[in-house]
Scaffold this active site. Structure first.
Site, PDB file in Angstrom:
ATOM      1  N   HIS A 105       0.870  -1.167   0.000  1.00 41.58           N
ATOM      2  CA  HIS A 105       0.000   0.000   0.000  1.00 41.58           C
ATOM      3  C   HIS A 105       0.911   1.223   0.000  1.00 41.58           C
ATOM      4  O   HIS A 105       1.890   1.260   0.732  1.00 41.58           O
ATOM      5  CB  HIS A 105      -0.881  -0.043   1.255  1.00 41.58           C
TER       6      HIS A 105
ATOM      7  N   ARG B 163      -5.803  11.211   0.463  1.00 39.33           N
ATOM      8  CA  ARG B 163      -5.545  11.757  -0.878  1.00 39.33           C
ATOM      9  C   ARG B 163      -6.848  12.078  -1.576  1.00 39.33           C
ATOM     10  O   ARG B 163      -6.937  13.045  -2.329  1.00 39.33           O
ATOM     11  CB  ARG B 163      -4.705  10.762  -1.680  1.00 39.33           C
TER      12      ARG B 163
END
Lengths: 603, 267
Positions: free
Chosen positions: A236, A256
Site C-alpha cells: 500500500h 488523498r
C-alpha cells in the site's frame, strides 16, 4: 525429552481470525469435535484491523450489481491469473455470508430505507462494501467470537504450532507448545484447517499485526504442500513511517481523496513527474484541476496522487532512493495545505478523516490539520499462499485445508479492497464444512512418535548453550533485506543476492539463542518465528525471480512490461526431496466458457 | 483506529529530559513475587510505551548497567483496535500502543514512566495477564444470537440508521479490560462488570437476539449481577472506545427491574 499433553479432535483449526473462526463455527455445526488453536488471544487477530468493509454484490445501493459483475471485477483486479472457480464461488456466496453475519449480530451501516449500506472502493464497479464506519474487521471478529464461544469449540489460546504431523501422506495433527508454561501439546486430528493469515512481518515496513509471520505458509510447505503466487505481495503506498513502533500503520487512501498531496523534501509535488501513458487522459496535469476533482467537480480529472496503488508506491520509492525523502525515510503527505483553499479546513479534515486525525494525534503526536505526515509504502497483503482446491479448500496434502490469506487463488496478482473480509467468510465456511466432511468420511490417524520427538527437539534447539545470536537482530536484518531487495521495485540481481542472504540468515538462525527458560519467553517465540519468516521470504524471492514480467503487485525494473504468455501459469514452490526449494510453473486451466463470456460481457 | 479516547490535544513537551526512566513491574511466573526493574533509555520525540518496551527488549540492560531478561507484554495491532496491550501506565489503565511518552511526562512531570500489569486479572508474567474471565462473562450472559444459519436467511430486516447507531455504540467493545480494571466493584467474582452488561444491551437490541432476552436478564440478577454496580462511573471514563457503559448499565438495570417484577407476578 519433555512430556507432551495430548489432545484429540476430529478437526483442528489453526488461527482464529475471520477465516479460522468461520471454519471452526462451520465444522462444529456439522457435529464433529473441533479444536481452535490461536497464537494470541481470541478476538485479537489481524482481522480486527480491517477497516473498509466486505465486498458482496447484494445490490442494496446500486441495483445493477450482481455476482457476475463482482466476479469480473475480481478477475480484472487479479490480472487474470486468479483461480477463476474461486472467484466465481466467492462472488456467488459472499452475499449469503454477509446476511448470515448480520443475523448473528453484526452491526452494519444502513441505507436511508434501513438496508445494509454499501460503499465504493477501488476496482469495484458499483458500491459493494458492507461496512460499519471504518472498523468492519472488529465487528466481524466480535460477532464470530461471540457466536463461536458457546458452540463447544475447544479454544486453545496462546498456543503456537511448530509442525504439522503426518500419517503417511495424510495429515494427522499438529505439534504445538503453549506459550505460558512452554509445555508441548500434541494435537491428533483427522483434518486440519490452516487459517494463519499473512506474512507482512517478513518486511521492515508493514501494516500487518505482530502475528503475521507466515506460520501457515511455512507449516504447509514443510509438510509437503505446494505454495503458489508467492511473488504477489501487495504494498500500500501510504503507511506511517514514524515513530518506529507505528511504522507501517495504514494511512487511508481517503486522505488523498480529500485533497492530500505528496511532496518530497524539496517541496516538489513529484507525482506530476511520472504519469503513465495509459492514464494520461484521465489524470489532471495541473494542481488546480486536481484540487477541483477532489472537491467533487465532475469535469475535472483526478490528481496523480490517486493513480493506482502500485504506481504511487513506486514513485514514492523513487523519491526516497534518489535522496529526496523525508527525515525518517518517507515522503510528505500534506492535507493541512487545503487551508489555502478552504476557510474551514481544520474542521473539514476532522470531519472527513476522523480516525486519521486521531491516529496521528495519538500515535505520533502530529496534528494533521497543521503539519504534513511522513508516509511510505507498507506491506499490506499476501496474495500468494497454500494451493487449494477451489470447492473444498483442501491442499495437495489429504486432510490439510487452508482458508483466508494463507490460501491462494481468489485474488490473482492483485487483491481488490473489500475482497479479503468476504474471502475469509466464504472460504472459511467452505474449509470448515469440507474438513468436517473429510473427518467424518475417513478413519482415524496414528501419531508418529518419532516425528513428535524430532520436531520437539528442533523446537527446543534455541536453548542450546552454545548458541549466541540474538533472534530479534536476525529478524530485523531479514526485514531490512527483504524491504530493500524483494520489495516494491524488483531486479533479478538484487533478488539473487536476497536468496544468498537468506541462506546466510538460515545459518544465523541455526545459532539463534533463546535466553532464559521455556515459560513465556518471547525470545524463544521469535527464534521459532524466524524459520517461518525465512521460508516465506525465500519463496517470495524465488517466485519473483521466476516471473520475469511486471504484473499486478509484482514490478520488475528489469522487465517492466506485462507479457501475455506469462498470464498462462502460476508460479509454484514445493520442498524437494533434498530439502531445497523447488520452483515450477503450473498451467492455469482454461476458464469455463460461461465465465469467459461474463468477462467479455462486462468489458 | 478508534475514536478519541477522551485524549485532549496537549501542549508538546517543551523541555524534554535527556532520558526516560522506565520502571517495569515484573513477575517470573504466576506464583512468584513481583519486583520492579528500572531501565533508562534516551528520550526522543514521539516515543510511545510500546516503542520504549521494544527498545528495552532488544537490549535488556537495566539502568544500573546489569543485564536482565526482556520484559514480557502483549501487543498485536499497534493501532488501538485489538486491546491486547492494555496495562496500567503511571496509575492509569490504557493501551500502551497509543500511550505517548510526551503526554505521560507532561501529566506526571519528571522523566519517569511506571508500567504495571492490570490487577483485576491473573498476572501471567511481567505485564501480561490472563484475560479469559472476560469470555466467561460473555458465555454467562448469553452474548450471542441463537441461530444455526442453515436456512435461507433472506435479505434481513430493515433497520433504521438510528437503531444501528445505538447498537454500534456497544458493538465497539474490544474486550481490553479497562472498564473492569477501573471498576471498584469488580473483584473476587463479586460483580460481572460493565463489559458483559454492555453486551447484554447489544444483544437484547438485536431483532433475533431479543428472543433470549430473559436468559440474559436472569444472568444479570445473579449474585454477581447488575445490582452490584456502585455507580462510580469509572468505567465510562477509561473506555478507549467511548462505549456508553453507564447508559448500558442504567438501561439494563431498568430492563432487569421490569423483568424481575413480571417474573415475580408470574410466580
Amino acid at each position: 525429552m519433555p512430556e507432551h499433553d495430548s489432545f484429540e479432535h476430529d478437526v483442528i483449526v489453526i488461527g482464529a481470525g475471520g477465516a479460522g473462526l468461520r471454519a471452526a463455527i462451520e465444522a462444529s455445526a456439522q457435529g464433529v469435535s473441533v479444536g481452535l488453536i490461536c497464537k494470541s488471544l481470541l478476538g485479537k487477530a489481524h482481522t480486527v484491523m480491517a477497516e473498509g468493509g466486505m465486498a458482496a454484490a447484494i445490490a442494496n445501493v446500486d441495483e445493477r450489481d450482481n455476482w457476475k459483475v463482482h466476479f469480473s471485477d475480481t478477475m480484472r483486479g487479479g490480472q487474470y491469473v486468479n483461480n477463476w472457480k474461486m472467484a466465481e464461488l466467492h462472488a456467488k456466496e459472499a452475499p449469503d455470508r454477509v446476511r448470515e453475519l448480520e443475523a448473528w449480530g453484526a452491526v452494519f451501516d444502513r441505507t436511508p430505507d434501513g438496508k445494509i449500506l454499501q460503499r465504493n472502493f477501488g476496482g469495484h464497479k458499483y458500491p459493494r462494501l458492507a461496512h460499519v464506519g471504518d472498523r468492519t474487521g472488529l465487528e466481524m471478529i466480535r460477532t464470530l467470537q461471540d457466536h463461536g464461544i458457546h458452540q463447544g469449540i475447544e479454544v486453545h489460546m496462546e498456543v503456537t504450532v511448530v509442525a504439522l504431523l503426518k500419517d503417511g501422506d495424510r495429515v494427522a495433527g499438529a505439534l504445538a507448545y503453549e506459550r505460558e508454561k512452554g509445555r508441548f501439546r500434541v494435537f491428533k486430528a483427522k483434518a486440519v484447517v490452516l487459517a494463519t493469515g499473512g506474512v507482512g512481518r517478513a518486511f521492515k515496513i508493514s501494516s500487518n499485526s505482530w502475528e503475521y509471520t507466515g506460520d501457515g505458509h511455512s507449516l504447509a510447505y514443510h509438510a509437503g504442500a505446494e505454495l503458489q503466487d508467492m511473488e504477489f505481495v501487495q504494498f500500500h503506498p501510504t503507511g506511517m513511517v514514524f515513530p518506529p513502533s507505528v511504522r507501517g500503520i495504514l494511512v487511508t487512501e481517503g486522505v488523498r481523496g480529500e485533497g492530500g498531496i505528496l511532496k518530497n523534501n524539496r517541496g516538489e509535488r513529484f507525482m506530476f513527474d511520472d504519469i503513465p501513458d495509459l492514464y494520461k487522459d484521465q489524470t489532471a496535469d495541473n494542481p488546480e484541476e486536481g484540487w477541483r476533482y477532489t472537491q467533487g467537480d465532475k469535469s475535472a480529472r483526478r490528481p496523480p496522487e490517486l493513480l493506482t496503488r502500485d504506481h504511487v508506491a513506486r514513485c514514492i520509492v523513487r523519491e526516497i532512493r534518489e535522496g529526496r525523502g523525508s527525515p525518517n525515510g518517507g515522503v510528505f503527505l500534506d492535507i493541512a495545505w487545503i487551508k489555502e483553499k478552504r476557510g474551514d479546513a481544520e474542521a473539514h479534515i476532522k470531519k472527513k478523516l476522523p480516525s486519521m486525525y486521531h491516529q496521528f494525534k495519538q500515535l505520533a503526536d502530529i496534528d494533521i490539520t497543521k503539519e504534513p505526515m511522513e508516509v511510505g509504502p507498507t506491506t499490506h497483503y499476501m496474495m500468494g499462499g497454500i494451493r487449494v482446491d477451489a470447492e473444498t479448500q483442501m491442499s495437495t496434502i489429504p486432510g490439510l485445508f487452508a482458508a483466508g490469506e494463507c490460501a491462494v487463488g481468489l485474488h490473482g496478482a492483485n487483491r481488490l479492497g473489500g475482497n479479503s473480509l468476504s474471502d475469509l467468510l466464504v472460504f472459511g465456511k467452505r474449509a470448515g464444512e469440507f474438513a468436517a466432511k473429510f473427518a467424518a468420511e475417513n478413519g482415524g490417524v496414528t501419531i508418529d512418535n518419532a516425528q513428535v520427538d524430532d520436531e520437539t527437539k528442533k523446537a527446543l534447539a534455541p536453548f542450546e548453550a552454545s548458541r549466541t545470536e540474538n533472534p530479534y537482530e536476525i529478524q530485523a536484518d531479514l526485514q531490512e533485506m527483504m524491504q530493500d531487495k524483494v520489495g516494491i521495485v524488483r531486479k533479478e540481481e538484487e533478488m539473487l543476492e536476497a536468496v544468498a542472504e537468506i541462506g546466510e540468515l538460515w545459518k544465523r538462525t541455526a545459532n539463534a539463542k533463546a535466553p532464559g527458560n521455556v515459560e513465556y519467553n518471547p525470545g524463544w517465540h521469535t527464534a521459532l518465528d524466524l524459520e517461518n519468516l525465512l521460508t516465506v521470504s525465500e519463496a517470495i524471492a524465488r517466485s519473483a525471480i521466476e516471473r520475469r514480467e511486471s504484473r499486478g503487485a509484482q514490478f520488475r525494473e528489469d522487465y517492466p512490461e506485462k507479457k501475455p504468455e506469462l498470464a498462462k501459469f502460476n508460479v509454484v514452490v514445493k520442498k524437494a526431496e533434498d530439502g531445497s526449494m523447488e520452483v515450477s510453473r503450473a498451467t492455469i486451466p482454461e476458464i469455463a466458457p460461461e465465465l469467459s463470456e461474463i468477462i467479455k460481457e462486462m468489458g | 483506529m478508534s475514536s478519541n479516547n477522551g485524549n485532549k490535544i496537549k501542549a508538546r513537551l517543551t523541555d524534554p529530559p535527556e532520558t526516560v526512566r522506565v520502571r517495569v513491574k515484573r513477575r517470573e511466573r504466576p506464583d512468584a513475587p513481583q519486583y520492579v526493574e528500572t531501565f533508562e533509555i534516551p528520550y526522543r520525540r514521539n516515543l510511545n510505551v510500546i516503542s520504549v518496551l521494544m527498545e528495552i527488549r532488544k537490549n535488556p540492560v537495566k539502568a544500573d548497567g546489569t543485564e536482565t531478561t526482556p520484559p514480557v507484554w502483549d501487543m498485536n495491532c499497534l493501532e488501538q483496535v485489538c486491546g491486547i496491550c492494555t496495562m496500567v501506565i503511571n496509575g492509569r489503565v490504557r493501551q500502551s500502543c497509543s500511550a505517548l511518552i510526551d503526554d505521560i511526562l507532561l501529566e506526571a512531570g519528571g522523566n519517569e514512566v511506571v508500567l504495571e500489569p492490570m490487577t483485576k486479572f491473573p498476572n501471567v508474567r511481567d505485564l501480561k495477564v490472563d484475560r479469559s474471565p472476560m469470555f466467561d462473562h460473555l458465555k454467562k450472559v448469553h452474548a450471542w444470537v441463537e441461530l444455526d444459519g442453515y436456512h435461507d436467511l433472506g435479505p434481513g430486516p430493515h433497520t433504521p440508521q438510528e437503531t444501528q447507531q445505538e447498537r454500534y455504540a456497544y458493538s465497539r467493545c474490544m474486550t481490553c479490560g479497562c472498564c473492569l480494571e477501573a471498576c471498584p466493584q469488580y473483584h473476587d467474582d463479586n460483580y460481572i462488570g460493565p463489559q458483559a452488561i454492555a453486551q447484554v444491551r447489544l444483544f437484547n437490541m438485536h431483532p433475533t437476539g431479543k428472543m433470549n432476552r430473559d436468559e440474559r436478564l436472569d444472568a444479570m440478577m445473579d449474585d454477581d449481577g447488575i445490582a452490584n454496580c456502585g455507580n462510580s462511573q469509572n468505567c465510562v471514563q477509561v473506555c478507549p472506545m467511548n462505549i456508553p457503559l453507564t447508559r448500558a448499565i442504567y438501561e439494563t438495570n431498568r430492563e432487569v427491574t421490569v423483568h424481575g417484577l413480571f417474573g415475580w407476578l408470574r410466580k
